[in-house]
Design an enzyme around this catalytic site. Structure first.
Site, PDB file in Angstrom:
ATOM      1  N   GLU B 151       0.760  -1.252   0.057  1.00 45.03           N
ATOM      2  CA  GLU B 151      -0.082   0.037  -0.143  1.00 45.03           C
ATOM      3  C   GLU B 151       1.083   1.281  -0.100  1.00 45.03           C
ATOM      4  O   GLU B 151       0.843   2.144   1.031  1.00 45.03           O
ATOM      5  CB  GLU B 151      -0.862  -0.094   1.172  1.00 45.03           C
ATOM      6  CG  GLU B 151      -1.833  -1.154   1.114  1.00 45.03           C
ATOM      7  CD  GLU B 151      -2.754  -1.296   2.366  1.00 45.03           C
ATOM      8  OE1 GLU B 151      -2.574  -0.733   3.400  1.00 45.03           O
ATOM      9  OE2 GLU B 151      -3.593  -2.284   2.504  1.00 45.03           O
ATOM     10  N   GLU B 305      -6.565  -8.010  -1.173  1.00 44.21           N
ATOM     11  CA  GLU B 305      -6.978  -7.953   0.110  1.00 44.21           C
ATOM     12  C   GLU B 305      -8.379  -7.787   0.250  1.00 44.21           C
ATOM     13  O   GLU B 305      -8.803  -6.758  -0.371  1.00 44.21           O
ATOM     14  CB  GLU B 305      -6.093  -6.939   1.141  1.00 44.21           C
ATOM     15  CG  GLU B 305      -4.871  -7.202   1.528  1.00 44.21           C
ATOM     16  CD  GLU B 305      -4.317  -6.093   2.464  1.00 44.21           C
ATOM     17  OE1 GLU B 305      -5.009  -5.547   2.997  1.00 44.21           O
ATOM     18  OE2 GLU B 305      -3.128  -6.167   2.545  1.00 44.21           O
TER      19      GLU B 305
END
Lengths: 667, 667, 667
Positions: B151, B305
């Site tokens: 991320e 995810e």
């Protein structure tokens, strides 16, 4: 057992700051104190800069004169060490000893409490002023007690704290691997390879580590305890027989360990400011008094600070209703306080707390507030009999509520499943419901001896150890009734989740398995099949031996058990998986009180008619205080200390009235 | 084209953190993974401190064993570089490489993401651990892909950043005068006389310079891209054939350039957490899936995810309704994902995200959640046919929505005419309305080739270049339908206003002149003469060739055009100068869809019945997912992969059901 | 007395920033300025980086050309010193001269106002650029006035400020003991043993010291005054005859001393941005105009900045209703402004204030806004007669409202009994009520000569000196009517409470004793027996000579006086102990106006019909402005400057209309 009282007098008075006034005002103060039957003045709490105006240079003469004047007028002195507020010279001489915020801002003087408890320079300065005061006044006949520091609670960050924190951790864990396991550092790559890599939990990028935070709270509380102990050691040398205390600020401060500070004290003292007036204010006062008495664990306790004329409400001062200060004070004494002191005697004309209410207001003696203070002094004067019992013992309580500082600290974690949850609020809610039922309680640690109790209440004690769980199980097995609220026992002492089901530490005793936590949003509620409404929380609970007592009829857990009970040995354990509405909570408590055979101290108590039985020597004294607006009936046998009236059965307690009955039948 | 799938299997699994568990739990994990038909474990995302416990000292043995164990059980591995979370030793060794906030606070470890992407020490440490991992595992047969970092999105300030920012600006502007012009520094005396006077936009006295801020966002995003490229270069050397990605966090993070990071990747991967459940949650999932597919621009993409059991709601965890995880996952696969991974496999017992939902919850395998995971594994296992098409191609879309990172960044300026305005929210609103109409869309950059589309939607794209404007005009002139929302094209690439009328860059195409911006207050609305209600915004619009489609009947712009349309070549361009209510927005879209001749992929789609046609090899596969509570009819010709049922026309999709039909007629 | 006007023309124009534009746009500007009858351009306000692009290197040529061009077109120039916004090179060369926040953050350039007014480097740089500009343009024939700095108001902390603050305190107190008394440092151990221990009130642990804060506000204001005086001294040398000013930002900025800055100026200038539109906006404009005129104390004043098309509302720009700019501007001129300038002439394309409204909007001359500007220019051009009177004198006012900067500063203390209380809001409320009654007022300092007034209003002037109290008493005794609102005179000049009853400084004059302050919560109210409703505040008031005018019938003070009146000499003093509702406040004012014999300037004035009589030479000019939506009748005798119509009695002022009548009967 120390005895705070003198000559059969409970303590009455307040913080007194002669250094703020010219000496002609002191004489005026003495006149008014005598008028109000003041017994005690607390001096020196914020006097460091007046006593040590330059580093190592003392100016005690004004204090000598003030103490002598008070003593000459039969007023005793509780003397403070002024270490909560170092003078400006301290900042200048020791900038490295200033407190540092989590974001790294180094604070400076200009308010109070500007010191870093881990800084050597602060510790040394605090010891020095303590010894100087101890040496000078330790044997003064006026000295009734030591009041160490003020409201411990400061937390600091920065290099000195990092260093001390690491030392504390090394002692706690010995092995760095143990710390890494305890803190679960394998998550997010936080594994420590060297003790020196560890810092206090300062500002970081995102969510902090909950176990790291919890240990830092433990450390910070112990650091304050160390500060306290250093002063105790000095004062024990200078004046071995003078009882000492430090004043707790209840009920919202949590940066210290109440049980530990209390254990180090000769008597417990509290500062307590009501958050409401009327009946709700009385419930709040009862909470604080029960906490103080419980923390004291058999030693005396004292209401050190209260406000003569203000409840704490957001953004403004609020006057107390007429007569309320009398009832609130009577309450504290009923619960065992050895008297009632105020912050402060005379209203200051400047400074940050010029509008903090006082015994002598700005307007002077010709005032409602001072007249009520005089009335209160006369009231307390009549209660001299109670001073025979130094510990302020009350009738033995058969209900205990678990109060666990780890669980309160844990509430502050940013990693809980809901931010609507607070341990202290959960405890207060249960205490309040019992108070409205007229039932007195003790607060206990879950590892304490519970054998004297019939009913044990565990309101969302997040953190629990195996020893605590065993103790609770034994209590129940031996015939006790227990009620455990949601999320209790979910974590071990390192904030690690007990696997296999939430509330896991108590699961066996409760006969349940909690599969899913289902916290509710603001305004969201669930229905139960007994008519109750649940808010804040719900759970998917499975029975593992327990029987359901109520089920969810709405929400995600619909159809599943909401409240359960489990027979263990000769006792029972209830589990409550949601926050019940007031009526349902009361109904549950009424039921378990009946099962435990617990009743109020007097007929008719509850709902605002408070009945508390305090003991002194061989006697019992029944306090009947009607906080409500309607007259109430109760029962009493004995003589009212205030009026001399005798009661042999029914007694009418009119709205707002206080009766203190020395009982002819000892209860 | 890389192929992520193996042996005809879509990916199913999640982040796996063996370093948090004793090895006996690993065996338990393998048993449960096989039970759930897990194909893939993602390892190492936060393992830096476990892999390099001291600077330059590696500990790979545990990872060797974990990977070998997985592979021995036919589970592949996506291996992360752990550079998103440097270990505590890194802070100690390189304090200057810590991130610094806008206010100058230097952060420390204790969470994750504590590094400054411009710091040389960080970059060097990141390259070193990347190479070490690449060298050791680059040729492991289990290795299915590289997952670089986690991320990307960190922004830092401070000297290292100032230095890098200046370098970046010199390359961009060459000439300081050009920068001064671009930043409009003549206002407020901000003219730079020397490159060295330039700083990142730290805390200043008052409003900051919008162009300065925008360039800093561009720079910060490119700095992250540089970090990514450095790792890519290393991994290409160590393992040329292993596809690599970095996972985007959608849909609220904006500190990186999605299009650029995607272009540097072999496949796109996203982390996506629903902000709602039920039909609204499905609309949100569709938005993320369309973004991922669009960013991938023809390359494969993967849901890296998601949460097994929680939507993201303020202040608490929230359970997903039963069965929803199956529908949401089916959705992502329908939209082209090569599988579905979760964060994370097994619930950790500690750390900041202990309550983040997982495939194996704290309570263990005997749980609703794990049973749904097993059900999901079986479902995905049945979709093996789809793995034949690595890119996860879906039916060609004829509707495009402009998604422009500059415009999103510009939204954060404190100098806009209204703070109620957000580019991403504007885009989502249009996407959602189309999804409820059953229409699939692509996201495009305004400079992209638009020739395949019939309808182009431009929701408040603040910033536009002349090239983009020309491209849009050409699209319309060539017969396209376009709808442009208020404030689009008001600024050039330096956030300078196009003079002569707002929305100026598109004004000619739209045939309008916007004289005044009239943003509305919270709760304020305006009426239109077609019954619509406008909120957030209104404008004084003048016709310069366009025709009015609706007028304001209230408000400052009363009597003036609110919505206009303009014929350009063989197409039309609509302008919408307010935020239309849902019904009016839908009516407008229905009209332009009809004009563009666009229809859903299947009869009956929309309103929560999702119909998406994914392709694999020569076949088309129609996903019909009913997210609603009522049964719905559609039409299909073919065989359901899950049940084997065949459909030759009408098909009932019961509430909550999923059909995946291999079509006999190729659509 | 300086005369700002030239050739019989009031000033009309605005801030002009030629440095932002290519020179071909300058020619366009000249054309449009002439079309709008612009008389004056204000230059250089944010031009420092354009005039001194490197330290000590000047670039005046562009400004030479701009001024010459304007002057060649008969447009005068008000020239600013650009010291409010140092260039980026200044930060780099003098980092120690940057402002520091209370929390210790050192700010940098990137906005404007990044300088520390106590820093020697800043002061020196400011003097240098001032002298350079003064030398170059001091004798230019276009030069109409000096506009020093912009909106003084910056406050800084840090070492340079600490040093200067200590110097200021030494001068003020001479003796450290006097400072300790004034700051009440005996409370909380704040006693200073050495001047060097004193710091500015930076971030500290808890509540700061109110007297410390108040002195720091005084110091900070004087520091700005020093900055101003340094520039004045230079400009007086370079150009002795050019009038100078600095522009105040009203009505929410309080970091300077309006009375003192005004006293140092040749004329007062204000920046005023309406916080509402319609009638409420007009009431706000009247407030600002009355403040400016009062601060000027007989010297001229000028509206230096207003917005052509926006009121200030949270979070968005808001267009002014059509025609309102004309009414608002007429209002300012009626109240004495020597013209009306705007910020700014031409809308910038970039920078932080690109959406700040302007005379020439982004869309250009073909716009509603520019057409209204042209209309306004023509309007002002017709009012040349008024330029005969440089001071902009209006009819003598017989009502004065006390406006005391100490009391406003004191409002910011965190130690007041209520945080719902604000001095400026209290003043505005009283001014507004009078405006709606059509009554003009002056603002005065309580120590000013009050002999010209019949009615004195003191809205919650917290801080008062004995001299002020004596002055007020004398005013009343001499026959004046006074109304004093709650909490007035509660503190002395060091924020110390006057003992013996709140509002103590005025208690004797009021004939009351205030025993208890009873501030009310949000939403809480009390009833009075005259039907009034009180909010915000209540008090327990005792009569000491006064008579009750209204009593509380609910609340804590139930039964006690709420409003009192007291006869003193030949006058009366009212005390209002709560915040009366609008109707009750108006009723009270109507009564005291009648007692004082005060009437509006024209029949029918009030309720949105504004009647103001401005004087020029021997003539009076009656402005009649109808801000409302309904036609209204008034009375006038004379000739309208705009239409030439003559009135000899009743006159209809239609909704929205403006009449400027040169009166035949001099009033």
């Amino acid at each position: 057992m120390v005895d705070l009282t003198r000559n059969g007098r409970l303590l009455f008075g307040g913080d007194y700051n002669p250094e703020q006034w010219p000496e002609e005002i002191w004489l005026e103060d003495i006149r008014l104190m005598k008028q109000a039957k003041v017994t005690t003045a607390t001096l020196g709490i914020f006097s460091w800069s007046s006593l040590e105006p330059r580093e190592g240079v003392y100016a005690f003469e004004w204090l000598d004169r003030a103490i002598d004047l008070l003593w000459a007028n039969d007023i005793s002195v509780v003397l403070a060490t002024p270490t909560a507020s170092p003078p400006p010279w301290f900042t200048k001489a020791h900038p490295e000893a200033m407190p540092v915020t989590r974001a790294g801002v180094r604070l400076v003087h200009g308010s109070r409490d500007t010191y870093n408890p881990a800084a050597l320079a602060y510790r040394e300065a605090a010891r020095r002023i303590t010894r100087a005061i101890g040496d000078r006044y330790g044997h003064h006949p006026a000295l009734q007690g030591w009041h160490v520091h003020n409201e411990y609670g400061s937390v600091s960050y920065g290099p000195a704290v990092d260093e001390a924190f690491r030392r504390w951790l090394r002692e706690r864990y010995i092995d760095l691997a143990a710390l890494n396991r305890a803190w679960y550092t394998a998550f997010w790559s936080q594994g420590y390879g060297d003790w020196d890599e560890i810092l206090a939990p300062q500002q970081t990028q995102y969510l902090s580590n909950p176990a790291h935070e919890l240990d830092f709270k433990r450390f910070s509380a112990e650091l304050l305890l160390d500060c306290y102990r250093e002063q105790i050691a000095i004062l024990r040398e200078t004046s071995p027989d003078v009882p000492l205390t430090t004043n707790f600020i209840l009920s919202t401060w949590l940066n210290y360990n109440h049980w530990e500070l209390a254990a180090a004290s000769d008597f417990v003292s509290i500062d307590f400011y009501l958050d409401a007036d009327g009946v709700e204010g009385a419930a709040h006062a009862a909470f604080g008094a029960d906490q103080a008495r419980s923390f004291a664990q058999g030693r005396p306790w004292l209401l050190m600070e209260q406000a003569a004329n203000a409840t704490v409400k957001p953004g403004r001062i609020v006057a107390k209703p007429r007569g309320e200060i009398l009832r609130t004070t009577a309450q504290h004494i009923a619960y065992g306080s050895q008297g009632a002191l105020f912050f402060q005697w005379r209203a200051g004309l400047g400074g940050s707390e010029a509008f903090h209410s006082t015994m002598v207001p700005h307007v002077g003696e010709d005032s409602r507030v001072f007249r009520e203070v005089v009335e209160l002094g006369a009231f307390i004067d009549q209660l001299g009999d109670l001073s025979l019992e130094p510990a302020g013992r009350v009738n033995g309580r058969r209900v205990a509520i678990v109060w666990d500082i780890d669980s309160w600290w844990a509430t502050e974690s940013s990693s809980l499943p809901s931010d609507r949850f607070n341990f202290q609020a959960a405890v207060r809610r249960v205490h309040r419901a019992l108070w409205f039922l007229g039932i007195g309680v003790d607060f206990v640690r879950p590892q304490d001896d519970l054998s004297g109790y019939s009913l044990l209440l565990i309101p969302s004690q997040l953190v629990a150890t195996p020893e605590q769980a065993t103790n609770v199980r034994r209590f129940v097995a031996d015939g006790g009734e227990a009620v455990v609220w949601y999320f209790s026992g979910t974590f071990d002492a390192n904030l690690q989740i007990i696997p296999g089901g939430y509330s896991g530490m108590f699961a066996e005793t409760l006969g349940i398995r909690v599969e899913e936590l289902l916290p509710l949003a603001d305004g969201e509620s669930v229905q139960l099949d007994n008519g109750a409404i649940g808010t804040v929380w719900s759970e998917s609970v499975q029975l593992r031996g327990a029987e359901p007592w109520a089920h969810y009829t709405t929400g995600f857990a619909r159809g599943g058990p909401a409240v359960t009970h489990n027979a263990v040995g000769s006792g029972h354990a209830y589990y409550v998986s949601t926050e019940l509405d007031d009526a349902a909570l009361t109904a549950l408590l009424v039921m378990v009180l009946a099962e435990a055979g617990v009743e109020p101290d007097a007929r008719g108590a509850g709902g605002g008619l408070e009945a508390v039985r305090r003991r002194a020597g061989d006697h019992s004294y029944l306090f009947l205080i009607n906080h409500g607006n309607e007259d109430r009936w109760s029962t009493a046998f004995g003589t009212d200390l205030l009026t001399g009236s005798t009661y042999e059965g029914s007694v009418l307690v009119v709205a707002g009235a206080i009766l203190v009955i020395r009982e002819s039948i000892n209860n």
